[in-house]
Scaffold this active site. Structure first.
Site, short mmCIF file in Angstrom:
data_model
loop_
_atom_site.label_atom_id
_atom_site.label_comp_id
_atom_site.label_asym_id
_atom_site.label_seq_id
_atom_site.Cartn_x
_atom_site.Cartn_y
_atom_site.Cartn_z
N HIS A 1 22.24 12.30 6.98
CA HIS A 1 22.81 11.42 6.00
C HIS A 1 22.70 11.90 4.59
O HIS A 1 22.87 11.01 3.67
CB HIS A 1 22.28 10.00 6.21
CG HIS A 1 22.42 9.27 7.37
ND1 HIS A 1 21.68 8.36 8.03
CD2 HIS A 1 23.39 9.67 8.29
CE1 HIS A 1 22.30 7.82 9.11
NE2 HIS A 1 23.22 8.88 9.50
N ASP B 1 8.69 -1.25 16.92
CA ASP B 1 9.29 -2.51 17.64
C ASP B 1 10.37 -1.40 18.36
O ASP B 1 10.72 -0.53 18.20
CB ASP B 1 9.98 -3.39 17.09
CG ASP B 1 9.37 -3.88 15.80
OD1 ASP B 1 9.93 -3.44 14.58
OD2 ASP B 1 8.21 -4.52 15.84
N SER C 1 15.83 2.09 14.10
CA SER C 1 16.30 0.95 14.85
C SER C 1 17.16 1.03 15.90
O SER C 1 17.59 0.29 16.67
CB SER C 1 16.38 -0.22 13.87
OG SER C 1 17.53 0.22 13.18
#
Ligand code: APR
Length: 226
Positions: free
Chosen positions: A103, A197, A171
């Site tokens: 990126h 998570d 994520s």
């Protein structure tokens, strides 16, 4: 063993750099369409440059953490391809020998006209001229939404060849990176996710270790190199 690692904003979170999609994340404070698209830059280049000046200053003030340093150690023991979605230079400052920024990078500027790249100044101005072609077409060397990520040929090859693919602190919301585990898995790699998570593409992983990267990454690296 050939290992391909993909990192995301979560690996730099404990260095004090904001992630994107947390409740206090960058995309809660700034609209993507205002600061992270080519259209935004054409409409209000000053606003976009100030956003990246702020992120460049934050990254310069941050220090690599135990997770960045563990990956640098890993590179000395295994055939490691380190791909990052991050635009900070914490992997390099931790000692990783080769970092593929898909990126782009905050510490680089580029010319929209001739493609020349050079070290970015601390703050960029709309009136900056390209040092190679002298045109006023400079921009941050950041891949914005709607643009093609960098080094994709090398990345697909590394995913194809990997025995082990590990995603750390991402994520799994943005493609093509969110499809890397599926691609590596289809080519025979074992896929491991180290995250705070479960990610949006959790189904693509064989194993998952949840917790802060500064604990999970050194533990994982130590399990490989002792
Ligand atoms: N340790 C491990 N994981 C963490 C930690 C931590 N200390 N803190 C946060 N995380 C995890 C979160 O659980 C989340 O899954 O890091 C992930 C960060 O997700 P995002 O904020 O969406 O960042 P990322 O996945 O890198 O975004 C991908 O989206 O906006 C674009 O170009 C931008 O490169 C970015 C891309």
């Amino acid at each position: 063993m050939r290992i391909t690692v993909l990192t995301g904003a979560g690996i730099s979170a404990e260095s004090g750099l904001a992630t994107f999609r947390a409740s206090d994340g960058l995309w809660e404070q700034h609209r993507i369409e205002d600061v992270a698209t080519p259209e935004a830059f054409a409409r209000d280049p000053g606003l976009v440059l100030r956003f990246y000046d702020m992120r460049r200053a934050a990254a310069a003030a941050a220090q690599p953490n135990a997770a960045h340093k563990a990956l640098a150690r890993l590179a000395a023991h295994h055939d490691l391809t380190l791909v990052t979605q991050n635009v900070d230079d914490l992997h390099e400052r931790a000692g990783s020998p080769r970092v593929i920024h898909m990126h782009g990078a905050l510490n680089r500027a580029c010319c929209a006209a001739c493609g020349h790249r050079w070290p970015a100044p601390a703050t960029m101005a709309v009136t900056d001229f390209c040092p190679a072609c002298s045109r006023p077409t400079t921009r941050p060397d950041i891949v914005w939404f709607g643009e093609i990520p960098q080094h994709m040929e090398e990345i697909w090859a590394a995913l194809q060849d990997a025995d082990l693919f590990v995603a750390i602190g991402t994520s799994g919301n943005v493609y093509p990176a969110a499809g890397f585990a599926q691609h590596a898995g289809r080519n025979g790699a074992d896929c491991l996710e180290l995250n705070m998570d479960a990610s949006s593409n959790a189904r693509d992983f064989d194993r998952r270790i949840l917790g802060p990267a500064t604990r999970t990454v050194p533990d994982w690296v130590d399990s490989l190199i002792g």
